[in-house]
Motif scaffolding. Sequence first.
Motif, PDB file in Angstrom:
ATOM      1  N   LEU A 139      -3.415  16.873   6.917  1.00  0.00           N
ATOM      2  CA  LEU A 139      -3.253  17.233   5.622  1.00  0.00           C
ATOM      3  C   LEU A 139      -1.753  16.696   5.278  1.00  0.00           C
ATOM      4  CD1 LEU A 139      -4.552  20.886   5.039  1.00  0.00           C
ATOM      5  CD2 LEU A 139      -5.549  18.866   4.250  1.00  0.00           C
ATOM      6  N   GLU A 140      -0.774  16.842   6.055  1.00  0.00           N
ATOM      7  CA  GLU A 140       0.585  16.348   5.843  1.00  0.00           C
ATOM      8  C   GLU A 140       0.497  14.977   5.430  1.00  0.00           C
ATOM      9  OE1 GLU A 140       3.725  18.283   7.987  1.00  0.00           O
ATOM     10  OE2 GLU A 140       2.718  20.328   7.691  1.00  0.00           O
ATOM     11  N   ILE A 141      -0.037  14.227   6.564  1.00  0.00           N
ATOM     12  CA  ILE A 141       0.212  12.893   6.621  1.00  0.00           C
ATOM     13  C   ILE A 141      -0.736  12.290   5.535  1.00  0.00           C
ATOM     14  CG2 ILE A 141      -1.187  10.912   7.694  1.00  0.00           C
ATOM     15  CD1 ILE A 141      -0.732  12.198  10.604  1.00  0.00           C
ATOM     16  N   GLY A 142      -1.862  12.677   4.984  1.00  0.00           N
ATOM     17  CA  GLY A 142      -2.560  12.459   3.839  1.00  0.00           C
ATOM     18  C   GLY A 142      -1.588  12.633   2.569  1.00  0.00           C
ATOM     19  N   ASP A 143      -1.055  13.900   2.616  1.00  0.00           N
ATOM     20  CA  ASP A 143      -0.033  14.017   1.459  1.00  0.00           C
ATOM     21  C   ASP A 143       1.000  12.851   1.411  1.00  0.00           C
ATOM     22  OD1 ASP A 143      -1.168  16.270   0.337  1.00  0.00           O
ATOM     23  OD2 ASP A 143      -0.014  17.730   1.248  1.00  0.00           O
ATOM     24  N   TRP A 144       1.469  12.587   2.531  1.00  0.00           N
ATOM     25  CA  TRP A 144       2.661  11.731   2.663  1.00  0.00           C
ATOM     26  C   TRP A 144       2.038  10.201   2.235  1.00  0.00           C
ATOM     27  CZ3 TRP A 144       3.735   7.302   5.607  1.00  0.00           C
ATOM     28  CH2 TRP A 144       5.125   6.888   5.345  1.00  0.00           C
ATOM     29  N   MET A 145       0.749   9.902   2.722  1.00  0.00           N
ATOM     30  CA  MET A 145       0.497   8.576   2.427  1.00  0.00           C
ATOM     31  C   MET A 145       0.114   8.481   0.863  1.00  0.00           C
ATOM     32  SD  MET A 145      -0.089   6.773   4.792  1.00  0.00           S
ATOM     33  CE  MET A 145      -1.369   5.516   4.655  1.00  0.00           C
ATOM     34  N   ASP A 146      -0.313   9.622   0.223  1.00  0.00           N
ATOM     35  CA  ASP A 146      -0.552   9.633  -1.195  1.00  0.00           C
ATOM     36  C   ASP A 146       0.812   9.366  -1.787  1.00  0.00           C
ATOM     37  OD1 ASP A 146      -3.225  10.287  -0.719  1.00  0.00           O
ATOM     38  OD2 ASP A 146      -3.090  12.270  -1.395  1.00  0.00           O
ATOM     39  N   HIS A 147       1.737  10.026  -1.557  1.00  0.00           N
ATOM     40  CA  HIS A 147       3.149   9.964  -1.946  1.00  0.00           C
ATOM     41  C   HIS A 147       3.602   8.397  -1.934  1.00  0.00           C
ATOM     42  CE1 HIS A 147       7.147  10.576  -3.283  1.00  0.00           C
ATOM     43  NE2 HIS A 147       7.499  10.268  -2.266  1.00  0.00           N
ATOM     44  N   ILE A 148       3.488   7.733  -0.690  1.00  0.00           N
ATOM     45  CA  ILE A 148       4.062   6.564  -0.390  1.00  0.00           C
ATOM     46  C   ILE A 148       3.116   5.494  -1.164  1.00  0.00           C
ATOM     47  CG2 ILE A 148       2.932   5.896   1.653  1.00  0.00           C
ATOM     48  CD1 ILE A 148       5.595   4.350   2.561  1.00  0.00           C
ATOM     49  N   VAL A 149       1.915   5.661  -1.406  1.00  0.00           N
ATOM     50  CA  VAL A 149       1.172   4.622  -2.331  1.00  0.00           C
ATOM     51  C   VAL A 149       1.539   4.730  -3.654  1.00  0.00           C
ATOM     52  CG1 VAL A 149      -1.316   4.189  -2.906  1.00  0.00           C
ATOM     53  CG2 VAL A 149      -0.842   4.748  -0.353  1.00  0.00           C
ATOM     54  N   SER A 150       1.579   6.029  -4.200  1.00  0.00           N
ATOM     55  CA  SER A 150       2.048   6.194  -5.568  1.00  0.00           C
ATOM     56  C   SER A 150       3.369   5.434  -5.711  1.00  0.00           C
ATOM     57  CB  SER A 150       2.185   7.850  -5.932  1.00  0.00           C
ATOM     58  OG  SER A 150       2.617   7.952  -7.264  1.00  0.00           O
ATOM     59  N   LEU A 188       5.522   2.262   9.682  1.00  0.00           N
ATOM     60  CA  LEU A 188       4.463   2.728   9.910  1.00  0.00           C
ATOM     61  C   LEU A 188       3.917   2.177  11.351  1.00  0.00           C
ATOM     62  CD1 LEU A 188       2.301   3.395   6.876  1.00  0.00           C
ATOM     63  CD2 LEU A 188       3.741   4.980   7.729  1.00  0.00           C
ATOM     64  N   ASN A 189       4.039   3.122  12.315  1.00  0.00           N
ATOM     65  CA  ASN A 189       3.795   2.706  13.653  1.00  0.00           C
ATOM     66  C   ASN A 189       2.445   2.563  14.157  1.00  0.00           C
ATOM     67  OD1 ASN A 189       6.354   2.492  14.553  1.00  0.00           O
ATOM     68  ND2 ASN A 189       6.528   4.616  15.045  1.00  0.00           N
ATOM     69  N   ASN A 190       1.647   3.210  13.345  1.00  0.00           N
ATOM     70  CA  ASN A 190       0.065   3.476  13.638  1.00  0.00           C
ATOM     71  C   ASN A 190      -0.819   2.337  12.743  1.00  0.00           C
ATOM     72  OD1 ASN A 190      -2.689   4.169  13.125  1.00  0.00           O
ATOM     73  ND2 ASN A 190      -2.396   5.904  14.267  1.00  0.00           N
ATOM     74  N   PRO A 191      -1.246   1.136  13.475  1.00  0.00           N
ATOM     75  CA  PRO A 191      -1.774   0.206  12.662  1.00  0.00           C
ATOM     76  C   PRO A 191      -2.650   0.822  11.595  1.00  0.00           C
ATOM     77  CG  PRO A 191      -1.877  -0.423  14.918  1.00  0.00           C
ATOM     78  CD  PRO A 191      -1.308   1.158  14.706  1.00  0.00           C
ATOM     79  N   ARG A 192      -3.763   1.657  12.089  1.00  0.00           N
ATOM     80  CA  ARG A 192      -4.504   2.348  11.104  1.00  0.00           C
ATOM     81  C   ARG A 192      -4.026   2.775   9.894  1.00  0.00           C
ATOM     82  NH1 ARG A 192      -8.306   4.898  14.906  1.00  0.00           N
ATOM     83  NH2 ARG A 192      -7.891   6.908  13.842  1.00  0.00           N
ATOM     84  N   LEU A 193      -2.779   3.594   9.934  1.00  0.00           N
ATOM     85  CA  LEU A 193      -2.139   4.165   8.594  1.00  0.00           C
ATOM     86  C   LEU A 193      -1.512   3.004   7.906  1.00  0.00           C
ATOM     87  CD1 LEU A 193      -0.509   7.235  10.073  1.00  0.00           C
ATOM     88  CD2 LEU A 193      -2.188   7.001   8.512  1.00  0.00           C
ATOM     89  N   ARG A 206      -1.431   0.215   2.954  1.00  0.00           N
ATOM     90  CA  ARG A 206      -1.669  -1.297   2.317  1.00  0.00           C
ATOM     91  C   ARG A 206      -2.855  -1.270   1.156  1.00  0.00           C
ATOM     92  NH1 ARG A 206       2.264  -4.968   4.070  1.00  0.00           N
ATOM     93  NH2 ARG A 206       3.090  -4.326   6.022  1.00  0.00           N
ATOM     94  N   ASN A 207      -3.906  -0.896   1.757  1.00  0.00           N
ATOM     95  CA  ASN A 207      -5.199  -1.262   1.231  1.00  0.00           C
ATOM     96  C   ASN A 207      -5.339  -0.120  -0.058  1.00  0.00           C
ATOM     97  OD1 ASN A 207      -6.112  -3.042   2.776  1.00  0.00           O
ATOM     98  ND2 ASN A 207      -7.383  -1.684   4.030  1.00  0.00           N
ATOM     99  N   SER A 208      -4.638   1.037   0.080  1.00  0.00           N
ATOM    100  CA  SER A 208      -4.762   2.021  -0.944  1.00  0.00           C
ATOM    101  C   SER A 208      -3.826   1.701  -2.019  1.00  0.00           C
ATOM    102  CB  SER A 208      -4.323   3.439  -0.321  1.00  0.00           C
ATOM    103  OG  SER A 208      -5.378   3.990   0.504  1.00  0.00           O
ATOM    104  N   THR A 209      -2.452   0.984  -1.594  1.00  0.00           N
ATOM    105  CA  THR A 209      -1.851   0.439  -2.770  1.00  0.00           C
ATOM    106  C   THR A 209      -2.314  -0.649  -3.490  1.00  0.00           C
ATOM    107  OG1 THR A 209       0.037   1.074  -1.438  1.00  0.00           O
ATOM    108  CG2 THR A 209       0.569  -0.564  -3.088  1.00  0.00           C
TER     109      THR A 209
END
Length: 105
Positions: free
Chosen positions: A5-16, A73-78, A83-86
């Motif tokens: 959940l924290e990773i998802g929240d962080w990803m939403d923030h960075i994409v925004s 981001l070290n994880n290639p999937r993340l 990038r895709n979400s942005t």
Amino acid sequence: ERLTLEIGDWMDHIVSEQTTEIWKRCGMQDKIEIIETPNFSSKPGMDAESLQGAFTKFYQAMFSMVMPEFDRLNNPRLRTSARNSTARSVALGYEKLYNTLSDPQ
């Protein structure tokens, strides 16, 4: 599960944040905000010449888009997901702007 959940929240923030930065870089952020207001076509910066200049900058930015924040981001999937979400977020904003400006009403 909490970490996910924290990773998802962080990803939403960075994409925004990245989406907003892309819009700001090409001078479209204010236009996206303006189209939410009544009588937006009479607002400063919404004339045809200003819009044409902003769209030109936007198209140029799409061909030279660099997002170094994602390289950390070290994880290639993340990284790929971010990038895709942005890109998806920018495309949705563009679609909304285009559709609003194309509407004859």
